[in-house]
Design a protein around this motif. Sequence first.
Motif: not given
Length: 243
Positions: A180-193
């Motif tokens: 198992a490999r640690a994951v760390l991601k940051l992103g942006i999305r629309a508030r409504e999904g």
Amino acid sequence: MLEASGLLAWLATACVPAVGPDAARRDGEANASPRSPAAPQASARAGRAGRAVAEGPLELALDDAPPRAAAEALASAPGRALAPTHADRMGWSAEGRTFVHCRRLPGLECSECRLHHADGLTESLESGPGCGEGSVPATTLDARLDALGLGPGGTQWSLGAEQVLAVETRQLEETNAGEARAVLKLGIRAREGGPTSWLLHVDPCEGCGTDQVCAAQAHFDAVALDPSGSELAVLIHALASDG
């Protein structure tokens, strides 16, 4: 500096490999400078096609959970409680041109502060008997930080009415050894999904083949808005064998 859907971000990282939006267009991930932030290039108050975007709260969805206040969500992120130290002093300068974070170095009588300036320069100041050459008196360090007028920054994000941040921490990947490999991601999305535009992918692994070595965990120590609510500083904390 990262830019996606109008988001401009300064990155203050803890020496970990990261990828950002350019490579995302090629292979789904992206390249980001692991050290120095770049100077702002545009106003984050303009959205796609130049239209105005209303301000709103900075909220974050952790591993597909409903969005909530960013600081509250990050406090519950996996691995955070395992870290021996976190930033014990951080904030933006009063004019929003410098982001500062300080921490005590594990096992040493030494505190280190890093100052990330809008012109891309980074300063490192250390104070304490365990710091070695270049250490400054605590009064000198405190005076420098006091002169900046550090504060918590803004409370309303210039894109917050329509956008939320997304963080992925679940171990959905494997190392070259099949673990198992640690994951760390940051992103942006629309508030409504809808789909997430991934801005940053922290890779905790070094080496290749079955000899690849991966840090146990990485997490975001802080996500802080500047006083204007348009610049976002992201502080990354990697946990390797030495903490």
